[in-house]
Design a protein around this motif. Structure first.
Motif, PDB file in Angstrom:
ATOM      1  N   VAL A 153      -7.380   4.580  -3.171  1.00  0.00           N
ATOM      2  CA  VAL A 153      -8.827   4.447  -3.034  1.00  0.00           C
ATOM      3  C   VAL A 153      -9.241   5.179  -1.762  1.00  0.00           C
ATOM      4  CG1 VAL A 153      -8.991   2.251  -4.285  1.00  0.00           C
ATOM      5  CG2 VAL A 153      -8.580   2.239  -1.812  1.00  0.00           C
ATOM      6  N   PRO A 154     -10.492   5.611  -1.674  1.00  0.00           N
ATOM      7  CA  PRO A 154     -10.925   6.283  -0.447  1.00  0.00           C
ATOM      8  C   PRO A 154     -10.919   5.312   0.731  1.00  0.00           C
ATOM      9  CG  PRO A 154     -12.794   5.872  -1.896  1.00  0.00           C
ATOM     10  CD  PRO A 154     -11.567   5.537  -2.683  1.00  0.00           C
ATOM     11  N   VAL A 155     -10.417   5.769   1.871  1.00  0.00           N
ATOM     12  CA  VAL A 155     -10.404   4.884   3.039  1.00  0.00           C
ATOM     13  C   VAL A 155     -11.831   4.707   3.535  1.00  0.00           C
ATOM     14  CG1 VAL A 155      -8.061   5.502   3.696  1.00  0.00           C
ATOM     15  CG2 VAL A 155      -9.985   6.812   4.627  1.00  0.00           C
ATOM     16  N   PRO A 156     -12.184   3.524   4.013  1.00  0.00           N
ATOM     17  CA  PRO A 156     -13.542   3.278   4.498  1.00  0.00           C
ATOM     18  C   PRO A 156     -13.921   4.262   5.599  1.00  0.00           C
ATOM     19  CG  PRO A 156     -12.316   1.222   4.314  1.00  0.00           C
ATOM     20  CD  PRO A 156     -11.321   2.334   4.116  1.00  0.00           C
ATOM     21  N   ASP A 157     -15.200   4.657   5.582  1.00  0.00           N
ATOM     22  CA  ASP A 157     -15.649   5.681   6.521  1.00  0.00           C
ATOM     23  C   ASP A 157     -16.841   5.211   7.344  1.00  0.00           C
ATOM     24  OD1 ASP A 157     -15.437   8.157   7.741  1.00  0.00           O
ATOM     25  OD2 ASP A 157     -16.786   9.131   6.322  1.00  0.00           O
ATOM     26  N   GLY A 158     -16.989   3.896   7.483  1.00  0.00           N
ATOM     27  CA  GLY A 158     -18.032   3.373   8.352  1.00  0.00           C
ATOM     28  C   GLY A 158     -19.408   3.326   7.745  1.00  0.00           C
ATOM     29  N   ASP A 159     -19.543   3.517   6.429  1.00  0.00           N
ATOM     30  CA  ASP A 159     -20.852   3.412   5.796  1.00  0.00           C
ATOM     31  C   ASP A 159     -20.723   2.621   4.500  1.00  0.00           C
ATOM     32  OD1 ASP A 159     -19.899   5.155   3.777  1.00  0.00           O
ATOM     33  OD2 ASP A 159     -20.499   6.895   4.949  1.00  0.00           O
ATOM     34  N   ASP A 160     -21.847   2.498   3.776  1.00  0.00           N
ATOM     35  CA  ASP A 160     -21.893   1.679   2.566  1.00  0.00           C
ATOM     36  C   ASP A 160     -21.766   2.503   1.292  1.00  0.00           C
ATOM     37  OD1 ASP A 160     -24.050   1.148   4.679  1.00  0.00           O
ATOM     38  OD2 ASP A 160     -23.732  -0.869   3.935  1.00  0.00           O
ATOM     39  N   LEU A 161     -21.557   3.806   1.401  1.00  0.00           N
ATOM     40  CA  LEU A 161     -21.677   4.677   0.240  1.00  0.00           C
ATOM     41  C   LEU A 161     -20.545   4.481  -0.752  1.00  0.00           C
ATOM     42  CD1 LEU A 161     -22.715   7.974   2.065  1.00  0.00           C
ATOM     43  CD2 LEU A 161     -24.170   6.108   1.232  1.00  0.00           C
ATOM     44  N   LEU A 162     -20.863   4.643  -2.029  1.00  0.00           N
ATOM     45  CA  LEU A 162     -19.851   4.638  -3.074  1.00  0.00           C
ATOM     46  C   LEU A 162     -19.242   6.029  -3.159  1.00  0.00           C
ATOM     47  CD1 LEU A 162     -21.345   1.990  -3.722  1.00  0.00           C
ATOM     48  CD2 LEU A 162     -20.978   2.484  -6.149  1.00  0.00           C
ATOM     49  N   ARG A 163     -17.920   6.101  -3.019  1.00  0.00           N
ATOM     50  CA  ARG A 163     -17.222   7.380  -2.960  1.00  0.00           C
ATOM     51  C   ARG A 163     -16.240   7.509  -4.118  1.00  0.00           C
ATOM     52  NH1 ARG A 163     -18.052   9.508   2.036  1.00  0.00           N
ATOM     53  NH2 ARG A 163     -18.839   8.089   3.635  1.00  0.00           N
ATOM     54  N   PRO A 164     -16.015   8.740  -4.594  1.00  0.00           N
ATOM     55  CA  PRO A 164     -15.047   8.923  -5.687  1.00  0.00           C
ATOM     56  C   PRO A 164     -13.629   8.651  -5.228  1.00  0.00           C
ATOM     57  CG  PRO A 164     -15.825  11.048  -4.890  1.00  0.00           C
ATOM     58  CD  PRO A 164     -16.662  10.005  -4.201  1.00  0.00           C
ATOM     59  N   LEU A 165     -12.812   8.135  -6.143  1.00  0.00           N
ATOM     60  CA  LEU A 165     -11.401   7.955  -5.853  1.00  0.00           C
ATOM     61  C   LEU A 165     -10.707   9.307  -5.818  1.00  0.00           C
ATOM     62  CD1 LEU A 165     -12.149   5.023  -6.685  1.00  0.00           C
ATOM     63  CD2 LEU A 165      -9.844   4.857  -7.650  1.00  0.00           C
ATOM     64  N   PRO A 166      -9.633   9.448  -5.060  1.00  0.00           N
ATOM     65  CA  PRO A 166      -8.895  10.718  -5.028  1.00  0.00           C
ATOM     66  C   PRO A 166      -8.467  11.138  -6.435  1.00  0.00           C
ATOM     67  CG  PRO A 166      -8.130   9.272  -3.275  1.00  0.00           C
ATOM     68  CD  PRO A 166      -9.056   8.450  -4.129  1.00  0.00           C
ATOM     69  N   GLY A 167      -8.932  12.302  -6.851  1.00  0.00           N
ATOM     70  CA  GLY A 167      -8.572  12.834  -8.155  1.00  0.00           C
ATOM     71  C   GLY A 167      -9.255  12.158  -9.328  1.00  0.00           C
ATOM     72  N   ARG A 168     -10.235  11.268  -9.080  1.00  0.00           N
ATOM     73  CA  ARG A 168     -10.904  10.536 -10.152  1.00  0.00           C
ATOM     74  C   ARG A 168     -12.410  10.570  -9.931  1.00  0.00           C
ATOM     75  NH1 ARG A 168      -7.977   6.895 -13.325  1.00  0.00           N
ATOM     76  NH2 ARG A 168      -9.955   6.796 -14.466  1.00  0.00           N
TER      77      ARG A 168
ATOM     78  N   TYR B  44       0.810  -1.210   0.000  1.00  0.00           N
ATOM     79  CA  TYR B  44       0.000   0.000   0.000  1.00  0.00           C
ATOM     80  C   TYR B  44       0.844   1.261   0.000  1.00  0.00           C
ATOM     81  CZ  TYR B  44      -4.072  -2.925   1.031  1.00  0.00           C
ATOM     82  OH  TYR B  44      -5.080  -3.861   0.983  1.00  0.00           O
ATOM     83  N   ALA B  45       0.215   2.359  -0.416  1.00  0.00           N
ATOM     84  CA  ALA B  45       0.862   3.662  -0.409  1.00  0.00           C
ATOM     85  C   ALA B  45       1.067   4.130   1.033  1.00  0.00           C
ATOM     86  CB  ALA B  45       0.011   4.670  -1.174  1.00  0.00           C
ATOM     87  N   PRO B  46       2.020   5.041   1.260  1.00  0.00           N
ATOM     88  CA  PRO B  46       2.306   5.484   2.633  1.00  0.00           C
ATOM     89  C   PRO B  46       1.083   6.027   3.365  1.00  0.00           C
ATOM     90  CG  PRO B  46       4.068   6.173   1.167  1.00  0.00           C
ATOM     91  CD  PRO B  46       2.996   5.594   0.291  1.00  0.00           C
ATOM     92  N   GLY B  47       0.218   6.771   2.682  1.00  0.00           N
ATOM     93  CA  GLY B  47      -0.958   7.320   3.349  1.00  0.00           C
ATOM     94  C   GLY B  47      -1.911   6.242   3.818  1.00  0.00           C
ATOM     95  N   GLU B  48      -2.075   5.209   3.015  1.00  0.00           N
ATOM     96  CA  GLU B  48      -2.958   4.114   3.412  1.00  0.00           C
ATOM     97  C   GLU B  48      -2.344   3.310   4.553  1.00  0.00           C
ATOM     98  OE1 GLU B  48      -5.015   3.403  -0.966  1.00  0.00           O
ATOM     99  OE2 GLU B  48      -3.188   2.324  -0.416  1.00  0.00           O
ATOM    100  N   LEU B  49      -1.037   3.119   4.517  1.00  0.00           N
ATOM    101  CA  LEU B  49      -0.352   2.442   5.620  1.00  0.00           C
ATOM    102  C   LEU B  49      -0.522   3.224   6.914  1.00  0.00           C
ATOM    103  CD1 LEU B  49       1.541   0.386   6.920  1.00  0.00           C
ATOM    104  CD2 LEU B  49       3.470   1.687   5.976  1.00  0.00           C
ATOM    105  N   ALA B  50      -0.361   4.549   6.842  1.00  0.00           N
ATOM    106  CA  ALA B  50      -0.511   5.380   8.041  1.00  0.00           C
ATOM    107  C   ALA B  50      -1.932   5.294   8.584  1.00  0.00           C
ATOM    108  CB  ALA B  50      -0.140   6.827   7.712  1.00  0.00           C
ATOM    109  N   TRP B  51      -2.919   5.315   7.688  1.00  0.00           N
ATOM    110  CA  TRP B  51      -4.320   5.201   8.128  1.00  0.00           C
ATOM    111  C   TRP B  51      -4.551   3.860   8.807  1.00  0.00           C
ATOM    112  CZ3 TRP B  51      -8.045   1.632   6.471  1.00  0.00           C
ATOM    113  CH2 TRP B  51      -9.335   1.857   6.959  1.00  0.00           C
ATOM    114  N   LEU B  52      -4.036   2.787   8.206  1.00  0.00           N
ATOM    115  CA  LEU B  52      -4.238   1.459   8.760  1.00  0.00           C
ATOM    116  C   LEU B  52      -3.548   1.328  10.115  1.00  0.00           C
ATOM    117  CD1 LEU B  52      -5.617  -1.214   7.920  1.00  0.00           C
ATOM    118  CD2 LEU B  52      -3.391  -1.973   7.080  1.00  0.00           C
ATOM    119  N   ALA B  53      -2.337   1.886  10.255  1.00  0.00           N
ATOM    120  CA  ALA B  53      -1.615   1.809  11.519  1.00  0.00           C
ATOM    121  C   ALA B  53      -2.349   2.538  12.634  1.00  0.00           C
ATOM    122  CB  ALA B  53      -0.205   2.376  11.349  1.00  0.00           C
ATOM    123  N   ALA B  54      -3.121   3.567  12.285  1.00  0.00           N
ATOM    124  CA  ALA B  54      -3.859   4.335  13.286  1.00  0.00           C
ATOM    125  C   ALA B  54      -5.182   3.678  13.682  1.00  0.00           C
ATOM    126  CB  ALA B  54      -4.130   5.745  12.764  1.00  0.00           C
TER     127      ALA B  54
END
Length: 237
Positions: free
Chosen positions: A153-168, A106-116
């Motif tokens: 990809v957008p990090v999960p936010d506790g709901d079922d919604l379909l969210r846009p990818l960053p910059g896409r 994973y990218a560094p931002g996703e790793l940081a999110w997962l570690a938190a």
């Protein structure tokens, strides 16, 4: 509503991921969304291995339906969408070395999110990111080739919604609630998925459960004693 962008997801259980069950669900998807009898639906494979669903249309032309298939132990999911490309991926919830795998893939931002994230939730959160990347790759028709695991990809936010990818804005992904033992991601691609309400309709022929969530809608569940196909509806902006 006729102009609503809807992804239909069929869930087949107890099949061990056998292709025969996927074929039946693909024919059901074609019959439902192309308005034909199941006997008129043609199921095949593209040269790259992706499933193809089609039927005869006006003037003898062939009408194709965008579909996607994913399997895990004992379950197969088929997604179909009239409005454009769709991707689906499923994984069983299980224990795994989430941070070690994230450091590799994973990218560094996703790793940081997962570690938190709280330690007991990291395995599932890792799988949410993984299935989202896989589903987006399928919607794009490239899978995880070309560094797909590094695709943000957008990090999960506790709901079922379909969210846009960053910059896409032309790509959306989310995690509809299908089963507590499964992690499922659904992705849509193309302009029709941008700036519109996207509905995910899940049909589970074995469980007989209806769950409805979305903007301004409180979670609603109802069980049925009949073993019939019932919808689970979630919406994403």
């Amino acid at each position: 509503m006729p102009d609503r962008d809807t992804v239909h997801v069929w869930v087949g259980r107890g099949a061990g991921g056998r292709p025969g069950r996927a074929g039946r669900l693909l024919r059901r998807a074609g019959a439902t969304l192309l308005g034909r009898a199941e006997a008129e639906i043609v199921v095949g494979r593209a040269p790259d291995g992706r499933p193809l669903v089609s039927a005869g249309g006006p003037g003898g032309r062939t009408v194709a339906l965008p579909v996607s298939v994913s399997r895990a132990d004992g379950v197969v999911l088929v997604a179909a969408r009239r409005a454009g490309p769709v991707g689906i991926d499923v994984e069983r919830r299980r224990e795994l070395p989430a941070l070690a795998l994230a450091r590799r893939w994973y990218a560094p931002g996703e790793l940081a999110w997962l570690a938190a994230r709280p330690a007991p939730e990291r395995a599932v959160d890792f799988l949410r990111l993984w299935t989202a990347k896989e589903a987006v790759g399928k919607a794009l028709g490239v899978g995880l080739r070309g560094g797909g695991l590094r695709r943000p990809v957008p990090v999960p936010d506790g709901d079922d919604l379909l969210r846009p990818l960053p910059g896409r804005a032309d790509l959306r992904v989310g995690h509809p609630a299908v089963d507590r033992d499964l992690v499922v991601a659904v992705a849509v691609a193309g302009p029709s998925g941008a700036g519109r309400d996207v509905e995910v309709l899940v049909v589970d022929a074995d469980v007989g459960l209806v769950q409805r969530t979305g903007h301004g809608v409180a979670a609603e569940r109802s069980a049925s004693g009949e073993r019939t196909s019932l919808p689970v509806v979630v919406r994403g902006s």
